[in-house]
Design a protein around this motif. Structure first.
Motif, short mmCIF file in Angstrom:
data_model
loop_
_atom_site.label_atom_id
_atom_site.label_comp_id
_atom_site.label_asym_id
_atom_site.label_seq_id
_atom_site.Cartn_x
_atom_site.Cartn_y
_atom_site.Cartn_z
N ILE A 192 0.84 -1.19 0.00
CA ILE A 192 0.00 0.00 0.00
C ILE A 192 0.88 1.25 0.00
O ILE A 192 0.59 2.22 -0.69
N ASP A 193 1.97 1.22 0.78
CA ASP A 193 2.89 2.36 0.77
C ASP A 193 3.49 2.56 -0.62
O ASP A 193 3.61 3.69 -1.10
N ARG A 194 3.87 1.46 -1.26
CA ARG A 194 4.39 1.56 -2.63
C ARG A 194 3.31 2.04 -3.58
O ARG A 194 3.57 2.83 -4.50
N GLY A 195 2.09 1.56 -3.36
CA GLY A 195 0.98 1.96 -4.22
C GLY A 195 0.66 3.44 -4.11
O GLY A 195 0.32 4.08 -5.10
N THR A 196 0.77 4.00 -2.90
CA THR A 196 0.52 5.43 -2.76
C THR A 196 1.60 6.24 -3.47
O THR A 196 1.33 7.30 -4.02
N ARG A 197 2.82 5.73 -3.48
CA ARG A 197 3.90 6.41 -4.22
C ARG A 197 3.63 6.36 -5.72
O ARG A 197 3.81 7.34 -6.44
N VAL A 198 3.20 5.18 -6.20
CA VAL A 198 2.87 5.05 -7.63
C VAL A 198 1.69 5.94 -7.98
O VAL A 198 1.68 6.61 -9.02
N LEU A 199 0.68 5.98 -7.09
CA LEU A 199 -0.46 6.86 -7.30
C LEU A 199 0.00 8.31 -7.38
O LEU A 199 -0.46 9.08 -8.24
N GLY A 200 0.92 8.69 -6.49
CA GLY A 200 1.46 10.05 -6.52
C GLY A 200 2.15 10.37 -7.83
O GLY A 200 1.99 11.46 -8.38
N ALA A 201 2.91 9.41 -8.37
CA ALA A 201 3.60 9.63 -9.64
C ALA A 201 2.61 9.75 -10.80
O ALA A 201 2.74 10.64 -11.66
#
Length: 176
Positions: A22-31
């Protein structure tokens, strides 16, 4: 627009589960959202001085062969048609920019709340865009023509079948 609530529910379900994905996913969402903000502001800058005479239908191209596809009308958009969508485009960019920054900087509940706020603002931008498209996509001209049609001696035929009439016929003969 009908898919947005479903995507929001899926995102909320993943957020509730937590974890390093989920933490990685929020970073990808941010990008991804940062790229969307960049695209929105670039298109907004490109159409800042284009005139908007009439309604949006005059600026759209037509691809009737693509209309059988669910997003077939997306091919109708031209750069000139985005001039009619300046406000929704700027609002979407204004939603994406803080959403991107917060998803790239924060994690956990702060990032989730920022994503929720971003989605609310984006939904509002999508609603404003649908208001702009109303003359092109709505059935208002058909409804106005129907209301102005003469009531007597008209070619409109109304057929009413009641529930009892529909189910009282059995084998071609009425039931008693």
């Amino acid at each position: 627009m009908p898919c947005y609530p479903a995507l929001a529910l899926l995102l909320g379900s993943a957020m509730a589960a937590g974890g390093k994905w989920i933490d990685r996913g929020t970073r990808v969402l941010g990008a991804i959202v940062a790229l969307a903000a960049l695209a929105a502001f670039a298109i907004g800058f490109a159409v800042r001085n284009l005139p908007t005479a009439g309604d949006i239908s005059s600026a759209l191209s037509h691809h009737p062969s693509a209309y059988t596809l669910s997003l077939g009308h997306m091919l109708d958009l031209t750069l000139g048609s985005f001039a009619y969508l300046r406000l929704p485009l700027c609002l979407a960019g204004a939603a994406f920019l803080p959403g991107a920054v917060s998803n790239l900087r924060w994690s956990g509940m702060r990032a989730f709340l920022a994503s929720g706020l971003m989605m609310v603002l984006f939904f509002h931008a999508a609603r404003l865009a649908l208001v702009v498209f109303d003359p092109y996509l709505s059935s208002r001209p058909l409804a106005e023509a129907f209301q102005s049609a003469p009531r007597e001696n008209s070619s409109w035929i109304a057929i009413t079948i009641t529930f009892r009439q529909l189910f009282s016929i059995q084998g071609g003969t009425p039931c008693s």
